[in-house]
Design a protein around this motif. Sequence first.
Motif, mmCIF file in Angstrom:
data_model
loop_
_atom_site.group_PDB
_atom_site.id
_atom_site.type_symbol
_atom_site.label_atom_id
_atom_site.label_comp_id
_atom_site.label_asym_id
_atom_site.label_seq_id
_atom_site.Cartn_x
_atom_site.Cartn_y
_atom_site.Cartn_z
ATOM 1 N N ALA A 168 0.809 -1.227 0.000
ATOM 2 C CA ALA A 168 0.000 0.000 0.000
ATOM 3 C C ALA A 168 0.839 1.272 0.000
ATOM 4 O O ALA A 168 0.413 2.299 -0.514
ATOM 5 C CB ALA A 168 -0.951 -0.001 1.195
ATOM 6 N N ALA A 169 2.049 1.202 0.579
ATOM 7 C CA ALA A 169 2.848 2.424 0.691
ATOM 8 C C ALA A 169 3.622 2.729 -0.595
ATOM 9 O O ALA A 169 4.340 3.712 -0.654
ATOM 10 C CB ALA A 169 3.823 2.280 1.860
ATOM 11 N N LEU A 170 3.452 1.906 -1.625
ATOM 12 C CA LEU A 170 4.269 2.067 -2.834
ATOM 13 C C LEU A 170 3.475 2.721 -3.955
ATOM 14 O O LEU A 170 2.259 2.534 -4.061
ATOM 15 C CB LEU A 170 4.749 0.690 -3.306
ATOM 16 N N ASP A 171 4.189 3.455 -4.835
ATOM 17 C CA ASP A 171 3.495 4.032 -5.982
ATOM 18 C C ASP A 171 3.236 2.914 -7.007
ATOM 19 O O ASP A 171 3.812 1.827 -6.926
ATOM 20 C CB ASP A 171 4.302 5.184 -6.604
ATOM 21 N N ALA A 172 2.369 3.228 -7.962
ATOM 22 C CA ALA A 172 1.871 2.187 -8.876
ATOM 23 C C ALA A 172 3.001 1.468 -9.606
ATOM 24 O O ALA A 172 2.964 0.252 -9.788
ATOM 25 C CB ALA A 172 0.909 2.805 -9.874
ATOM 26 N N ARG A 173 4.020 2.201 -10.005
ATOM 27 C CA ARG A 173 5.098 1.612 -10.799
ATOM 28 C C ARG A 173 5.943 0.644 -9.966
ATOM 29 O O ARG A 173 6.197 -0.486 -10.370
ATOM 30 C CB ARG A 173 5.989 2.742 -11.315
ATOM 31 N N THR A 174 6.316 1.113 -8.772
ATOM 32 C CA THR A 174 7.125 0.275 -7.871
ATOM 33 C C THR A 174 6.324 -0.949 -7.449
ATOM 34 O O THR A 174 6.852 -2.049 -7.301
ATOM 35 C CB THR A 174 7.494 1.077 -6.604
ATOM 36 N N ARG A 175 5.044 -0.732 -7.272
ATOM 37 C CA ARG A 175 4.149 -1.787 -6.785
ATOM 38 C C ARG A 175 4.219 -3.036 -7.652
ATOM 39 O O ARG A 175 4.260 -4.156 -7.151
ATOM 40 C CB ARG A 175 2.742 -1.201 -6.859
ATOM 41 N N LEU A 176 4.216 -2.805 -8.942
ATOM 42 C CA LEU A 176 4.216 -3.911 -9.896
ATOM 43 C C LEU A 176 5.459 -4.789 -9.696
ATOM 44 O O LEU A 176 5.374 -6.008 -9.610
ATOM 45 C CB LEU A 176 4.224 -3.316 -11.304
ATOM 46 N N GLU A 177 6.591 -4.116 -9.567
ATOM 47 C CA GLU A 177 7.850 -4.837 -9.428
ATOM 48 C C GLU A 177 7.931 -5.527 -8.061
ATOM 49 O O GLU A 177 8.307 -6.695 -7.943
ATOM 50 C CB GLU A 177 8.971 -3.804 -9.586
ATOM 51 N N VAL A 178 7.530 -4.788 -7.020
ATOM 52 C CA VAL A 178 7.628 -5.345 -5.662
ATOM 53 C C VAL A 178 6.634 -6.493 -5.490
ATOM 54 O O VAL A 178 6.921 -7.483 -4.818
ATOM 55 C CB VAL A 178 7.420 -4.248 -4.594
ATOM 56 N N ARG A 179 5.480 -6.380 -6.143
ATOM 57 C CA ARG A 179 4.491 -7.459 -6.070
ATOM 58 C C ARG A 179 5.099 -8.758 -6.617
ATOM 59 O O ARG A 179 4.950 -9.830 -6.027
ATOM 60 C CB ARG A 179 3.243 -7.075 -6.867
ATOM 61 N N THR A 180 5.805 -8.635 -7.719
ATOM 62 C CA THR A 180 6.427 -9.812 -8.332
ATOM 63 C C THR A 180 7.486 -10.409 -7.406
ATOM 64 O O THR A 180 7.557 -11.618 -7.230
ATOM 65 C CB THR A 180 7.056 -9.418 -9.690
ATOM 66 N N GLN A 181 8.299 -9.528 -6.794
ATOM 67 C CA GLN A 181 9.337 -10.021 -5.876
ATOM 68 C C GLN A 181 8.705 -10.671 -4.645
ATOM 69 O O GLN A 181 9.133 -11.735 -4.191
ATOM 70 C CB GLN A 181 10.210 -8.864 -5.395
ATOM 71 N N LEU A 182 7.687 -10.006 -4.113
ATOM 72 C CA LEU A 182 7.050 -10.524 -2.895
ATOM 73 C C LEU A 182 6.427 -11.889 -3.164
ATOM 74 O O LEU A 182 6.512 -12.803 -2.345
ATOM 75 C CB LEU A 182 5.992 -9.528 -2.399
ATOM 76 N N ARG A 183 5.856 -12.018 -4.341
ATOM 77 C CA ARG A 183 5.267 -13.306 -4.726
ATOM 78 C C ARG A 183 6.333 -14.400 -4.686
ATOM 79 O O ARG A 183 6.090 -15.501 -4.205
ATOM 80 C CB ARG A 183 4.700 -13.158 -6.136
ATOM 81 N N ARG A 184 7.529 -14.064 -5.160
ATOM 82 C CA ARG A 184 8.611 -15.055 -5.184
ATOM 83 C C ARG A 184 9.019 -15.412 -3.747
ATOM 84 O O ARG A 184 9.184 -16.573 -3.401
ATOM 85 C CB ARG A 184 9.798 -14.476 -5.966
ATOM 86 N N HIS A 185 9.138 -14.402 -2.892
ATOM 87 C CA HIS A 185 9.548 -14.672 -1.507
ATOM 88 C C HIS A 185 8.475 -15.487 -0.766
ATOM 89 O O HIS A 185 8.795 -16.382 0.010
ATOM 90 C CB HIS A 185 9.838 -13.369 -0.768
ATOM 91 N N LEU A 186 7.213 -15.165 -1.019
ATOM 92 C CA LEU A 186 6.150 -15.916 -0.349
ATOM 93 C C LEU A 186 6.116 -17.352 -0.864
ATOM 94 O O LEU A 186 5.839 -18.280 -0.103
ATOM 95 C CB LEU A 186 4.792 -15.237 -0.551
ATOM 96 N N ALA A 187 6.428 -17.536 -2.141
ATOM 97 C CA ALA A 187 6.435 -18.896 -2.700
ATOM 98 C C ALA A 187 7.522 -19.738 -2.035
ATOM 99 O O ALA A 187 7.383 -20.945 -1.891
ATOM 100 C CB ALA A 187 6.641 -18.843 -4.209
ATOM 101 N N GLU A 188 8.599 -19.081 -1.612
ATOM 102 C CA GLU A 188 9.705 -19.820 -0.973
ATOM 103 C C GLU A 188 9.473 -20.029 0.519
ATOM 104 O O GLU A 188 10.170 -20.805 1.160
ATOM 105 C CB GLU A 188 11.006 -19.018 -1.145
ATOM 106 N N PHE A 189 8.525 -19.296 1.090
ATOM 107 C CA PHE A 189 8.319 -19.338 2.544
ATOM 108 C C PHE A 189 7.585 -20.627 2.922
ATOM 109 O O PHE A 189 6.534 -20.939 2.359
ATOM 110 C CB PHE A 189 7.522 -18.104 2.964
#
Length: 380
Positions: A193-214
């Motif tokens: 929520a604290a990220l702007d739209a552009r950063t969000r897209l990239e961070v969402r992809t990274q977070l998805r990867r980290h959650l997949a490994e958790f």
Amino acid sequence: MTHTEKTQKAEKTQNTEKGAYEATGVPGPGPSGAPAGLDAHLVVDRGSFRLDVALTAAPGDVVALLGPNGAGKTTALRALAGLTPPTGGHLRLDGAVLDRTAPESRPVGVVFQDYLLFPHLTALDNVAFGPRCHGATKAEARAQAAEWLERMGLAEHAGAKPRRLSGGQAQRVALARALATNPRLLLLDEPLAALDARTRLEVRTQLRRHLAEFEAVAVLVTHDPLDAMVLADRLVVIEDGRVVQEGTPADIARHPRTDYIAHLVGLNLYKGRAEGHTVHVDDGPAITTTEDLTGPVFVAFPPSAVTLHRDRPTGSSARNLWQCEVAGLETHGDQIRADLTGELPLAADLTTVAAAELDLHPGATVWATVKAAQTHAYPA
Ligand SMILES: Nc1ncnc2c1ncn2[C@@H]1O[C@H](COP(=O)(O)OP(=O)(O)OP(=O)(O)O)[C@@H](O)[C@H]1O
């Protein structure tokens, strides 16, 4: 999350579970067979508001709590963290009863919405704070923190104070701090929520990867249907303190049971493989998009972007054309939502007048067109 990702994670969970239990001191599923994962019934009274939500999840599950403002999502997350005392119910994690355990003694990691990084500490010391609170020596904590920053691709920012970090980097530091304690339950409050739209897209992809490994249970709170669909295996929708619907993102998107959810998931979402402007949907047809991508992607478009025709359109400029059959029709306000099956299952919104003119009824064959410009593709 895809089936393959889940399988890989399940195998990893089996391999690493013992280590994780040893690290946290929390008993794992012993010979008595106490169920691993989260088993919670959260009851919290706050004046006229009552939260009454049952939540279960197996290790490796990523569960998103969704709901309108004031539904009780944050209250549920705080109750899981031990920050809000429950009025009743129970909370078990890997068979251990946590109802009376102090927040700092719970094997729970929390990423708060605004990350709550200490401004005077470096990224390394912010991450080391997690293990320090769980009893690690200063040297151990810093070594673990360095490892986590490395894993998050942040090694070169270890000495930076939070004000020198971008929003996405700060988010990863907060995530590293939570993960560095080897939690058996990871809680994320509006992680993007604290990220702007552009950063969000990239961070969402990274977070998805980290959650997949958790390997343990992750619960996230979000307002954003895209975040929920991309990040979670299962959605639990809360309205007015109660669960109104839960299921996989696809189930919920196809069969919303409240107006809020219908509005929330106002998207057709597919996973596939992009080759330039073409996305080959898994077990489905190709979708033409305006984005130029390669590799695994999601492609989404709202039901309002779909135009229906009784006969195969000849003069349409739309790049996407599929033959479908009407599986069902539902009224949402002054719109009709058509549930379509066929080579690409999709939802289409149209006015009551248009539905009547097309003589739509379950079983009717229709052609659906969607302009490339109305689709949205992004890396999976
Ligand atoms: N500290 C508090 N004391 C009393 N009531 C509270 C407190 N915090 C929240 N509430 C009430 O509890 C209910 C649930 O709030 P909560 O913040 O959990 O909802 P939410 O789903 O997280 O909403 P949002 O999406 O707006 O953050 C609301 O009716 C709110 O007014």
